[in-house]
Design a protein around this motif. Structure first.
Motif, PDB file in Angstrom:
ATOM      1  N   ARG A 170       3.181  52.085 -30.026  1.00  0.00           N
ATOM      2  CA  ARG A 170       3.343  50.630 -30.118  1.00  0.00           C
ATOM      3  C   ARG A 170       3.374  50.216 -31.580  1.00  0.00           C
ATOM      4  O   ARG A 170       2.369  50.285 -32.279  1.00  0.00           O
ATOM      5  N   LEU A 218       4.051  47.465 -34.748  1.00  0.00           N
ATOM      6  CA  LEU A 218       3.619  46.089 -34.992  1.00  0.00           C
ATOM      7  C   LEU A 218       4.604  45.104 -34.385  1.00  0.00           C
ATOM      8  O   LEU A 218       4.216  44.054 -33.860  1.00  0.00           O
ATOM      9  N   TRP A 243       3.793  44.705 -30.714  1.00  0.00           N
ATOM     10  CA  TRP A 243       2.596  43.872 -30.548  1.00  0.00           C
ATOM     11  C   TRP A 243       2.927  42.397 -30.786  1.00  0.00           C
ATOM     12  O   TRP A 243       2.488  41.516 -30.027  1.00  0.00           O
ATOM     13  N   ASN A 244       3.707  42.130 -31.832  1.00  0.00           N
ATOM     14  CA  ASN A 244       4.093  40.744 -32.129  1.00  0.00           C
ATOM     15  C   ASN A 244       4.882  40.132 -30.979  1.00  0.00           C
ATOM     16  O   ASN A 244       4.699  38.963 -30.633  1.00  0.00           O
ATOM     17  N   PHE A 294      -3.704  39.655 -29.402  1.00  0.00           N
ATOM     18  CA  PHE A 294      -3.799  39.759 -30.868  1.00  0.00           C
ATOM     19  C   PHE A 294      -5.077  40.489 -31.270  1.00  0.00           C
ATOM     20  O   PHE A 294      -5.068  41.334 -32.187  1.00  0.00           O
ATOM     21  N   GLU A 319      -6.664  42.715 -29.413  1.00  0.00           N
ATOM     22  CA  GLU A 319      -6.463  44.123 -29.053  1.00  0.00           C
ATOM     23  C   GLU A 319      -5.565  44.829 -30.079  1.00  0.00           C
ATOM     24  O   GLU A 319      -5.745  46.019 -30.365  1.00  0.00           O
ATOM     25  N   MET A 320      -4.606  44.105 -30.627  1.00  0.00           N
ATOM     26  CA  MET A 320      -3.735  44.661 -31.656  1.00  0.00           C
ATOM     27  C   MET A 320      -4.557  45.079 -32.882  1.00  0.00           C
ATOM     28  O   MET A 320      -4.336  46.158 -33.462  1.00  0.00           O
ATOM     29  N   GLN A 321      -5.505  44.246 -33.251  1.00  0.00           N
ATOM     30  CA  GLN A 321      -6.346  44.583 -34.398  1.00  0.00           C
ATOM     31  C   GLN A 321      -7.242  45.783 -34.090  1.00  0.00           C
ATOM     32  O   GLN A 321      -7.461  46.637 -34.951  1.00  0.00           O
ATOM     33  N   ARG A 330      -3.579  47.921 -36.004  1.00  0.00           N
ATOM     34  CA  ARG A 330      -2.384  47.303 -36.575  1.00  0.00           C
ATOM     35  C   ARG A 330      -2.789  46.116 -37.448  1.00  0.00           C
ATOM     36  O   ARG A 330      -3.550  45.236 -37.009  1.00  0.00           O
ATOM     37  N   SER A 368       2.965  37.832 -36.982  1.00  0.00           N
ATOM     38  CA  SER A 368       1.751  37.768 -36.150  1.00  0.00           C
ATOM     39  C   SER A 368       1.034  36.436 -36.348  1.00  0.00           C
ATOM     40  O   SER A 368       0.600  35.792 -35.387  1.00  0.00           O
TER      41      SER A 368
END
Length: 1002
Positions: free
Chosen positions: A415, A417, A420-421, A440, A442-444, A448, A454
């Motif tokens: 996955r 960035l 994720w965005n 967002f 979970e992305m961190q 990422r 973002s």
């Protein structure tokens, strides 16, 4: 041919491979050589393996057709010790790359202890041709460690690998080796270095290298040109191109391939056309490399017709041409045309590649086309490619199919960035900002680091949820990471602060912005309009014009609602003219806004003409014109337009039905709208249910209102408010209070409208006990801070006789409006305390509050109740002279009542005769009552005649005139009036009194 074999001792490993080697040799020579010609010699005690000479292996290599053959030949090379044979190994490596077995070639190359320059260059060239740049650098570094030299044939390929992998550090190391070995003056090597430095961003370094070349050829110039183009140094591109022409070099395809994208980026279509003409002059008009670039250039310049002509002129279209045409349509938002080109591409049996899918996916504007593209991507094996998967994810999110988007996201092997965005943005844009913020987070957790894209999604989510603290934290993160200079982030911050009602912060941010675009201005203008601050919005519009920022569609749609008065019609027409000049006048949304503007400015003819000229209308268009008819009381025309709407198969929405409903003149029309709403299921909308209830109440059909309430969704507080309002308006306040009790029993949370309706019921019942209970409930629920509720409570206590409590409530208000003052003045007037009312009126003006028409009704009524004739006259005359308020019928009625009460009947009648309109029945009734009190029977006869003309079947007028005659002793006339009343079969309505009884319990 003869093949000699010699005896060698064999290890167990070689004994294992002997049968396969033997089988392979037999198979290869079965067609050309008899096995009988092979001489085998055996010993009786030691196992042996035969050997093959060098020429025979070369012949074997020419017959290899697959990886199995290659592996067997590799065994022969190893067994016979021919791995160091440069010619044999070279042919073997070429064949491996040709058959696609790169790893086999690298394995045998690694077995060479001292690779020659020839073999090194061969492997490097083959790896470069296959785009295996990481393997290339690995091979080169190993050769360097083994002491293998490099030449002018080695360096260009190695440098190209560094450029392709963007490994500047390795590139500099190679450059040092070039300098150390003395190849820095080789033109090919110099050109490769120029290309490498430009692709890694060191444009100035590449220019220094270029300037050291004594006589650069066209390839060197093209490398520099390509570097400038690659790094967006567009002006330098044109300067280099000019130098190429000045020294007399003829541009080739590579030259134009660097020039055309620059024209596309800058939008300089005129220059692009000139370059296109130059390519034709040079004989490259239909070159398969240049045509896709030209298609993109014309497409970016909104000249799709030329793009399509170029595309159609190609006899053989490669995949790049198809991709360019698809992309041109997609970027111009011609989604149907883009998808049609994609379908035509498939029908022509052209295999789509990665770029094809990335180009066409944004054009999928419905789920059917999106799923078909997705299926084709799976068939081509490209659906797992990160760019394609991310595009599909974004496409499903845009179409609102979040389940499919989530499945793609969960199935992505890696996955990025970007993916994720796309996920965060998809949730936010589909009305799930809280889920977007969770994604967002979970992305961190996944490691990422958010970028500017973002943060735009996060700020949008914070704006929708009105989470001020989190949004300000996001702002701090943007400042710390330098994202605040990004225009999209700045605009997102403006929207966030505006939506969170932090206008001062948004203005401060706006003035700090180094770069602004039309979106920045639109954000402030639309927010000002939304908050009703019309003057601020118009100020922004003027500043926008002063800074020469061109209006776009959003700007015009945002500012048109500010022109809502007849005096501003000219400004609205100016915007209309600007829209025509800008070529935007055909947009449906803009035309709808223009129709609403003309309607609000009372130019219904212009609105109707604009509506009739529309080639395409949506339901908003019809609603806008219907609203105009409603505002101008053109109910018949509205009904005709509604009928036309149905005849043209334009389905009305619940807003249409709401507009039509208020113009119904009888209950039958209301029932027709009701039936239509049931058939189209629009009845489920709470605003329509409440409006239907209010309309039925207007026609005194309370039972049907109650029936609708019973069948409605009672989870909506507006439905409860509506039925309570119906009961209050139908003078059935007890049922309104009972409904409120039922509402509390069902644990519904009332709002301020509920409380206001309940207070109105208390006023109607004149029940102080109930009013005190309501007061306690208001304090308990925190509604005392609501100014509307506080004003209603002041009115309640004043009407229930507790003027001191009303005054205490008034004085305790932290904030007052004109209604607060008017209600308190009216309270004093009801209690006959004219002096206190006048004192409060003076205090109101000294406090900076401007009285409105309602305030004057209350103060004139107070003067009437107190008999203050002179003060009343002065106030009535000051309405128009000092305050610019045109007296209405209510003001004249107050003055007539005041003059009538104090005996100035002739003056009162003169005022009636000077009325700008026909007098109301209540006004004449008041004057007739005053004639009875003062025995002025001559005027009473005249007033009675006017009343009989207004409503001949109202028994009240006959009784009042009869009483006037009786009070004056004119019994004959009194009897005549009574006889007239009996002849008309009119009956006096009997009077009745009310008293509130309190029940006490022991």
């Amino acid at each position: 041919m003869g093949i000699r074999f010699r005896f060698i001792s064999a290890s167990p490993l070689l004994l294992n491979i002997l049968p396969s080697v033997r089988c392979f040799c037999c198979k290869l020579f079965s067609s050309s050589t008899h096995l009988s010609s092979l001489r085998y010699e055996y010993t009786q005690t030691i196992p042996y393996i035969y050997s093959v000479n060098r020429d025979s292996i070369l012949r074997l290599l020419h017959l290899c057709q697959n990886i199995k053959h290659l592996k067997q030949v590799k065994s022969l090379l190893i067994v016979n010790g021919l791995v160091e044979d440069e010619t044999l190994v070279g042919e073997y490596i070429r064949l491996c790359f040709h058959l696609g077995t790169v790893e086999l070639a690298l394995k045998i190359f690694r077995k060479i202890e001292n690779p020659s320059l020839f073999l090194q260059n061969l492997v490097i060239r083959c790896l470069s041709n296959h785009g295996l740049y990481e393997n290339l650098l690995s091979v080169y570094m190993r050769c360097q460690k083994l002491g293998c030299s490099s030449d002018n044939y080695t360096f260009p390929f190695v440098i190209k690998a560094c450029a392709s992998l963007n490994t500047l550090r390795t590139g500099k190391v190679i450059h040092c080796i070039v300098l150390r070995t003395g190849y820095e003056r080789n033109l090919v090597v110099q050109t490769a270095l120029i290309d490498m430095y430009t692709k890694t961003g060191l444009v100035e370094t590449s220019r220094i290298l270029f300037d050291k070349i004594p006589q650069p050829d066209l390839v060197s110039w093209n490398a520099l040109l390509s570097g400038y183009s690659f790094n967006g140094r567009d002006q330098e591109v044109f300067q280099v191109f000019k130098q190429i022409q000045e020294i007399g070099l003829k541009p080739n395809v590579s030259t134009f391939a660097s020039l055309i994208p620059v024209c596309t980026r800058l939008g300089t279509l005129d220059i692009g056309r000139s370059i296109h003409g130059f390519t034709i002059k040079c004989g490259f008009c239909l070159n398969e490399t240049l045509v896709p670039a030209l298609i993109s250039m014309y497409g970016g310049g909104d000249d799709l017709s030329v793009s399509r002509k170029l595309f159609d002129l190609l006899h053989e279209k490669n995949v790049a041409s198809w991709n360019a045409m698809i992309s041109a349509y997609t970027q111009s938002r011609k989604t149907s045309e883009a998808f049609e080109i994609y379908r035509l591409m498939l029908r022509e049996n052209v295999q789509p590649n990665l770029v094809s899918f990335v180009s066409v996916i944004p054009s999928c504007d419905n789920i059917q086309s999106g799923e078909s593209v997705h299926a084709c991507g799976i068939k081509c094996g490209l659906d797992q490619q990160n760019s394609v998967a991310t595009g599909l994810l974004s496409m499903y999110a845009k179409l609102g199919v979040l389940d499919s988007a989530q499945i793609i996201f969960d199935g992505m092997p890696e996955r990025s960035l970007l993916s994720w965005n796309a996920t965060v943005s998809g949730y936010v844009q589909n009305g799930l900002p809280d889920v977007g913020l969770t994604a967002f987070y979970e992305m961190q957790l996944a490691g990422r680091i958010p970028d500017s894209v973002s943060m735009v999604s996060v700020l949008s989510a914070c704006a929708k949820l009105k989470i001020t603290k989190l949004g300000m934290s996001a702002h701090a993160y943007c400042l710390r990471n330098g994202f605040d200079s990004n225009l999209n982030v700045s605009n997102a911050l403006l929207t966030f602060y505006s939506d969170c009602d932090r206008l001062s912060s948004s203005l401060k941010l706006f003035h700090k912005m180094v770069i602004r675009n039309v979106v920045s201005w639109n954000t402030l203008i639309s927010n000002s309009v939304h908050n009703g601050d019309i003057e601020t919005a118009l100020t922004f519009v003027r500043q926008m014009q002063q800074e020469d920022v061109k209006f776009d569609l959003v700007t015009m749609i945002s500012i048109l609602p500010t022109y809502s008065e007849t005096e501003k019609l000219v400004q609205g027409m100016t915007i209309h003219g600007y829209a025509i000049k800008s070529g935007l006048s055909s947009d449906v949304s803009l035309i709808n806004a223009l129709i609403s503007m003309y309607v609000n400015c009372e130019d219904l003819n212009a609105a109707n003409l604009l509506f009739q000229l529309m080639s395409l209308r949506d339901v908003v268009s019809w609603n806008a014109l219907l609203t105009g008819y409603r505002h101008n009381n053109l109910h018949r025309e509205a009904m005709v337009l509604f009928h036309q709407m149905n005849m043209e198969d334009q389905k009305p929405n619940f807003v249409t039905l709401l507009t039509i409903l208020v113009m119904c003149s009888n209950q039958l029309q209301v029932k027709c709208i009701h039936a239509y709403a049931i058939r189209t299921r629009d009845i489920l909308e709470p605003p329509l249910i409440t409006s239907l209830m209010c309309m039925y109440a207007r026609f005194e059909n309370v039972n049907l209102c109650r029936l609708m309430f019973e069948r409605a969704d009672k989870s909506n507080v507006t439905v409860w408010n509506a039925i309570m309002s119906v009961y209050v308006e139908s003078k059935n306040a007890k049922n309104a209070v009972a409904t409120f009790r039922e509402m509390l029993w069902m644990e519904m949370e009332p709002d301020h409208v509920t409380v206001l309706t309940l207070i109105s019921a208390c006023i109607q019942l004149s029940s102080l006990g109930l009013g005190q209970s309501v007061m306690a409930y208001v304090i308990c629920k925190g509604f005392e801070n609501d100014l509307l509720v506080s004003n209603a409570l002041i009115d309640l206590y004043a009407r229930c006789g507790y003027i001191s409590i009303a005054r205490n409530l008034f004085d305790g208000l932290t904030e007052k409006d004109t209604v607060s003052w008017s209600v308190m003045i009216n309270g004093y007037g009801i209690h006959g305390d004219g002096e206190a009312a006048l004192a409060l009126f003076s205090q109101m003006k000294s406090s900076g509050f401007e009285p409105d028409d309602v305030t004057f009704i209350t103060i004139l009524s107070a003067c009437s109740h107190a008999g203050l004739v002179d003060r009343g006259r002065m106030l009535f005359n000051s309405m128009l002279e000092l305050h610019g308020i045109e007296p209405r019928m209510e003001h004249y009625a107050c003055m007539v009542d005041l003059l009538g009460r104090t005996g100035y009947l002739d003056e009162a009648y003169d005022l009636v005769k000077r009325l700008p309109c026909k007098p109301s029945a209540s006004l004449l009734e008041s004057l007739l009552g005053a004639c009875g009190v003062h025995g002025y029977f001559q005027l009473a006869e005249e007033i009675g005649r006017l009343l009989f003309e207004l409503d001949p079947n109202n028994s009240k007028w006959y009784v009042m005139l009869s009483n006037v005659y009786a009070a004056a002793g004119m019994w004959t006339d009194a009897g005549r009036v009574r006889c007239d009343m009996e002849e008309r079969r009119l009956r006096k309505v009997p009077g009745f009194s009310l008293i509130e009884v309190k029940e006490y319990q022991d």
